[in-house]
Design an enzyme around this catalytic site. Structure first.
Site, PDB file in Angstrom:
ATOM      1  N   ALA A  29       0.581  -1.408  -0.090  1.00 37.92           N
ATOM      2  CA  ALA A  29       0.210   0.035   0.081  1.00 37.92           C
ATOM      3  C   ALA A  29       0.744   1.195  -0.045  1.00 37.92           C
ATOM      4  CB  ALA A  29      -0.808   0.043   1.238  1.00 37.92           C
ATOM      5  N   ASN A  30       0.192   2.387  -0.141  1.00 34.05           N
ATOM      6  CA  ASN A  30       0.930   3.473  -0.154  1.00 34.05           C
ATOM      7  C   ASN A  30       0.701   4.253   1.023  1.00 34.05           C
ATOM      8  OD1 ASN A  30       1.692   3.489  -2.649  1.00 34.05           O
ATOM      9  ND2 ASN A  30       1.131   5.438  -3.426  1.00 34.05           N
ATOM     10  N   ARG A  31       1.222   5.170   1.746  1.00 36.15           N
ATOM     11  CA  ARG A  31       1.061   5.847   2.859  1.00 36.15           C
ATOM     12  C   ARG A  31       0.092   7.035   2.581  1.00 36.15           C
ATOM     13  NH1 ARG A  31       4.386   5.690   7.116  1.00 36.15           N
ATOM     14  NH2 ARG A  31       6.615   5.109   6.090  1.00 36.15           N
ATOM     15  N   VAL A  96      -2.863   6.166  -4.965  1.00 39.54           N
ATOM     16  CA  VAL A  96      -2.924   5.135  -5.580  1.00 39.54           C
ATOM     17  C   VAL A  96      -1.494   4.316  -5.896  1.00 39.54           C
ATOM     18  CG1 VAL A  96      -3.703   3.854  -7.842  1.00 39.54           C
ATOM     19  CG2 VAL A  96      -4.763   6.106  -7.106  1.00 39.54           C
TER      20      VAL A  96
END
Ligand code: C5P
Length: 223
Positions: A29-31, A96
């Site tokens: 995931a991204n932060r 995203v």
């Protein structure tokens, strides 16, 4: 619902991270807290718009007055945005994930003595570029750029490459306190130039942005 400068408009906002599954129990995931995107959705609703908020996994409450569509992955997010079109305004505030993993159907087991797994990554669709270049392009397409250096130059490049009308650029370099924090120092980058805002609460950035979008839409209409 509220009556205001965006009454009669449909606004789609993406917010939060996307989660890309590795197997049934793991993801990359991204932060992203989703604070800025959710604040924009709330501000657009308060300005009278019908708002569709397409949100990745966040711990925030649903903003008042918005239709909230919850998604996990980038591909799910893109599909939800396409279902929500047409719209007058698209604001891509989500972080995203650029890549996904070819998902393993079962949990990958850690076997004693075995080598660590190696994942090959597959590129995700660019939702912002897809919406900006699509047949049902909203009148206004707004993207975000989180940069750690040459903030405005990178934002201009992104504006052109992705085909959007505005980029909200901010400095997320270490010590800026933007990630997960409540404040943002934003630069509004368009083809006409740059408007730099002082350090503001994310809610105030949202209100200003929504006000600017309403002005731009009104100006388009008058022209
Ligand atoms: O290229 P970069 O990820 O920095 O661009 C950020 C902008 O593009 C944000 O508005 C983000 O929501 C959007 N984006 C997207 N789909 C992707 C990657 C980024 O909509 N796959």
């Amino acid at each position: 619902s509220a009556h205001g400068p965006l009454t009669g408009r449909h606004v789609i906002v993406t917010s939060g991270p996307t989660h890309e599954a590795i197997d049934p129990v793991r993801y990359i995931a991204n932060r992203s807290s989703g604070k800025q995107g959710h604040a924009i959705a709330a501000a657009a609703a308060a300005a009278g718009a019908r708002v569709t908020l397409v949100s990745g996994p966040v711990t925030l409450p649903d903003p008042p007055g918005c239709d909230v569509v919850r998604v996990e992955s980038a591909r799910d997010m893109f599909a939800a945005v396409e279902r929500a079109l047409p719209a007058d305004v698209f604001i891509g505030a989500a972080a995203v994930a650029d890549w996904r993993v070819d998902v393993a159907p079962q949990k990958i087991k850690k076997e004693k003595g075995a080598r660590a797994p190696v994942f090959s990554l597959v590129e995700n669709p660019d939702i912002l570029a897809g919406v900006a270049g699509g047949a049902r392009r909203p009148r206004l397409v707004v993207g975000f750029a989180a940069e750690t250096q040459d903030v405005i130059a990178h934002a201009r490049e992104k504006l052109i490459r992705k085909g959007c009308d505005l980029i909200v650029a901010n400095d997320v370099s270490e010590g800026s306190g933007v990630f997960g924090g409540d404040a943002n120092e934003a630069h509004l980058v368009s083809r006409d130039g740059v408007e730099s805002w002082p350090r503001l609460a994310k809610a105030a950035v949202a209100t200003r942005l929504v006000g600017r979008l309403a002005d731009i839409l009104a100006t388009c209409e008058a022209a």
